[in-house]
Scaffold this motif. Structure first.
Motif, PDB file in Angstrom:
ATOM      1  N   ASN A 436      35.956  31.722  32.304  1.00  0.00           N
ATOM      2  CA  ASN A 436      36.603  32.286  33.492  1.00  0.00           C
ATOM      3  C   ASN A 436      36.009  31.641  34.743  1.00  0.00           C
ATOM      4  OD1 ASN A 436      37.824  33.793  35.473  1.00  0.00           O
ATOM      5  ND2 ASN A 436      37.015  35.765  34.816  1.00  0.00           N
ATOM      6  N   ILE A 437      36.805  30.810  35.408  1.00  0.00           N
ATOM      7  CA  ILE A 437      36.333  30.144  36.630  1.00  0.00           C
ATOM      8  C   ILE A 437      36.932  30.790  37.883  1.00  0.00           C
ATOM      9  CG2 ILE A 437      36.023  27.944  35.431  1.00  0.00           C
ATOM     10  CD1 ILE A 437      38.619  26.978  36.746  1.00  0.00           C
ATOM     11  N   ASN A 438      37.615  31.923  37.690  1.00  0.00           N
ATOM     12  CA  ASN A 438      38.277  32.597  38.816  1.00  0.00           C
ATOM     13  C   ASN A 438      37.685  33.985  39.062  1.00  0.00           C
ATOM     14  OD1 ASN A 438      40.805  31.073  37.166  1.00  0.00           O
ATOM     15  ND2 ASN A 438      40.587  30.571  39.325  1.00  0.00           N
ATOM     16  N   THR A 439      36.366  34.064  39.011  1.00  0.00           N
ATOM     17  CA  THR A 439      35.696  35.354  39.181  1.00  0.00           C
ATOM     18  C   THR A 439      35.773  35.883  40.614  1.00  0.00           C
ATOM     19  OG1 THR A 439      33.609  34.153  39.508  1.00  0.00           O
ATOM     20  CG2 THR A 439      34.098  34.921  37.275  1.00  0.00           C
ATOM     21  N   ASP A 440      36.268  35.072  41.541  1.00  0.00           N
ATOM     22  CA  ASP A 440      36.373  35.513  42.931  1.00  0.00           C
ATOM     23  C   ASP A 440      37.597  36.384  43.176  1.00  0.00           C
ATOM     24  OD1 ASP A 440      37.849  33.149  42.315  1.00  0.00           O
ATOM     25  OD2 ASP A 440      38.231  32.844  44.456  1.00  0.00           O
ATOM     26  N   ILE A 441      38.513  36.449  42.191  1.00  0.00           N
ATOM     27  CA  ILE A 441      39.724  37.253  42.361  1.00  0.00           C
ATOM     28  C   ILE A 441      39.397  38.720  42.091  1.00  0.00           C
ATOM     29  CG2 ILE A 441      42.058  37.692  41.496  1.00  0.00           C
ATOM     30  CD1 ILE A 441      42.255  34.762  40.742  1.00  0.00           C
ATOM     31  N   PRO A 442      39.675  39.635  43.042  1.00  0.00           N
ATOM     32  CA  PRO A 442      39.385  41.061  42.818  1.00  0.00           C
ATOM     33  C   PRO A 442      40.301  41.652  41.755  1.00  0.00           C
ATOM     34  CG  PRO A 442      40.581  40.757  44.877  1.00  0.00           C
ATOM     35  CD  PRO A 442      40.239  39.390  44.383  1.00  0.00           C
ATOM     36  N   VAL A 443      39.716  42.385  40.811  1.00  0.00           N
ATOM     37  CA  VAL A 443      40.503  42.923  39.697  1.00  0.00           C
ATOM     38  C   VAL A 443      40.351  44.434  39.548  1.00  0.00           C
ATOM     39  CG1 VAL A 443      40.380  40.766  38.394  1.00  0.00           C
ATOM     40  CG2 VAL A 443      38.615  42.507  38.044  1.00  0.00           C
ATOM     41  N   GLY A 444      39.585  45.073  40.421  1.00  0.00           N
ATOM     42  CA  GLY A 444      39.372  46.506  40.320  1.00  0.00           C
ATOM     43  C   GLY A 444      40.450  47.288  41.041  1.00  0.00           C
ATOM     44  N   GLU A 445      40.461  48.601  40.848  1.00  0.00           N
ATOM     45  CA  GLU A 445      41.468  49.457  41.464  1.00  0.00           C
ATOM     46  C   GLU A 445      41.056  49.886  42.868  1.00  0.00           C
ATOM     47  OE1 GLU A 445      42.688  52.663  39.034  1.00  0.00           O
ATOM     48  OE2 GLU A 445      43.430  51.391  37.423  1.00  0.00           O
ATOM     49  N   GLU A 446      39.981  49.239  43.379  1.00  0.00           N
ATOM     50  CA  GLU A 446      39.605  49.560  44.753  1.00  0.00           C
ATOM     51  C   GLU A 446      40.634  49.058  45.750  1.00  0.00           C
ATOM     52  OE1 GLU A 446      37.665  45.669  43.509  1.00  0.00           O
ATOM     53  OE2 GLU A 446      37.882  47.694  42.707  1.00  0.00           O
TER      54      GLU A 446
END
Length: 453
Positions: A436-446
């Motif tokens: 996974n090289i796209n860890t900067d994309i927010p994925v949480g429900e915040e």
């Protein structure tokens, strides 16, 4: 431990069992297509994998809608719709055994196309909608119930074990009912299995109706709306995993599917008695070994990463298929089979059959491993990704169809070079593509936003 905690654990256990049961039904329906194809290939030389293709073509159409169904109506309702669809699909296949055999439509490759074959293809297509929706429900749910990561993969592998068990029994039963394909063989010979499939779906529908299944997306139904600023397509490891699923399913289905045609062809395999029954029994060993592989993987997945497992089995499968292609078919081995006259017995088959069924140990863990790696770190985008994955399961129809065409032109065993190419891609995905090289994309429900007033 308080009562609330006990109830939560009990509900989780019931949900896991329900998902395991659905996993078994996916394989039961899917694995009817290839062995039943031996019936239609006796009528149409080009038709062996067409039913299988129609089954998987439904994934291409239903994959993304099925993922959207998870978000809108939840996992349980999606599963119930899937099972109702399954009853319809199997019943339409049954209709092909009692109508249309005397109605000629038009010529295909110089052969008259009969209405009953078209009815069967429609039934296989509808059944594909069923298994697509079930797959969309089962995989992300087991991953969620396991908490993702290695534990999530462990649950997927355990569920896959039941999937392999029904995959073992289906071609075996079809082979037992058919025996040897002749001019008199028809869909009527396998109708007992179709009635069993319909009955199981009806019972499953009733059971799942009373089972409480967690709904991860339910928060969006309680006055809040989740903002999806990105999509699964923004994650490189997910996109490459989608391609991997396409090739994997083509590999999993193509290996035993073409093997059945190879062994059923007496002129090539050298099996002169009950060739189709022998082929079905030998192919069943492939699915049995998938069961063994998935059980073994479930025992070690808590400690051994999905990446390591996928890398190892991809390389091993390439070696096994190379041996199957390169060793002379004059070398014979004794393998368990089925005879109409003698029941279960041993049969002499080309050594290639042994190496091809051993691939079941390798392909067994690939689905769970690829899915687990590809959705890792997706968070709220997991349900959408599951729909995309289901769409690409169409590879199980496209690639075996291409392989079968190659088998008819260059030979059964030579067609497995295509499988080697697909396995080489899976090895690459395990080594590099799954990171996974796209860890900067927010994925949480915040990122939740309030509904408009």
């Amino acid at each position: 431990m308080n009562n609330r905690t006990q109830a939560s654990r009990h509900g989780r256990t019931v949900a896991i069992v329900a998902m395991f049961f659905l996993f078994a039904m996916i394989s039961f329906v899917t694995n009817l297509a290839a062995p039943i194809g031996t019936i239609w290939q006796g009528n149409y030389s080009w038709a062996g994998m067409v039913g299988n293709f129609m089954n998987f073509l439904a994934y291409l159409i239903m994959g993304i809608p099925a993922g959207n169904m998870l978000v809108r109506i939840g996992y349980k309702k999606t599963a119930l719709v899937a099972m109702a669809t399954g009853v319809v699909g199997i019943f339409v296949q049954y209709l092909s055994s009692i109508t249309g055999a005397d109605t000629e439509l038009f010529l295909v490759y110089g052969e008259p196309l009969m209405l009953n074959f078209v009815i069967y293809l429609l039934g296989a297509f509808i059944s594909g909608f069923c298994v697509c929706m079930l797959n969309t429900v089962v995989n992300p749910m087991l991953n969620i119930l396991g908490g993702g990561g290695n534990k999530g993969n462990q649950l997927i592998q355990l569920g896959g074990s039941l999937n392999s068990l029904t995959g073992t029994l289906t071609p075996l039963f079809v082979g037992m009912l058919i025996g040897t394909v002749s001019s008199g063989t028809s869909m009527a010979d396998v109708t007992p299995l179709l009635w069993i499939a319909m009955a199981v779906f009806i019972v499953a529908f009733i059971i799942i109706s009373f089972v409480a299944i967690p709904e991860p997306n339910s928060s969006s139904q309680k006055g809040r709306q989740i903002a999806y600023t990105h999509s699964p397509w923004n994650f490189r490891h997910t996109v490459l995993g989608v391609i991997g699923i396409f090739f994997y399913v083509g590999t999993e289905v193509g290996i035993p599917g073409v093997l059945i045609f190879y062994l059923s062809d007496s002129a090539v395999s050298g099996i002169t008695e009950n060739a189709t029954a022998v082929a079905g029994a030998v192919a069943a060993i492939y699915w049995l070994l998938m069961l063994v592989g998935r059980l073994s993987s479930s025992a070690i997945s808590g400690k051994v990463s999905s990446r390591t497992q996928l890398m190892t089995v991809s390389a091993a499968a390439i070696v096994l298929i190379l041996l199957a292609i390169l060793l002379p078919s004059s070398i014979r081995v004794s393998m368990p089979a089925y005879s109409v006259e003698d029941g279960f017995t041993m049969a002499q088959v080309p050594i290639a059959a042994l190496f091809l069924v051993l691939c079941g140990l390798c392909t067994s863990i690939m689905w769970g491993g690829i899915f687990n790696l590809a959705v890792e770190g997706l968070g709220k985008y997991t349900a959408q990704a599951s729909g995309i994955f289901m769409m690409m399961v169409v590879g199980g129809g496209v690639m075996p169809l291409i392989q079968n065409a190659l088998a008819n032109s260059i030979g059964y065993l030579a067609s497995y070079w295509l499988v080697i190419l697909m396995l080489a891609y899976l090895f690459y995905y395990a080594v590099s593509g799954s990171k996974n090289i796209n860890t900067d994309i927010p994925v949480g429900e915040e990122e939740e936003i309030p509904d408009a007033l």
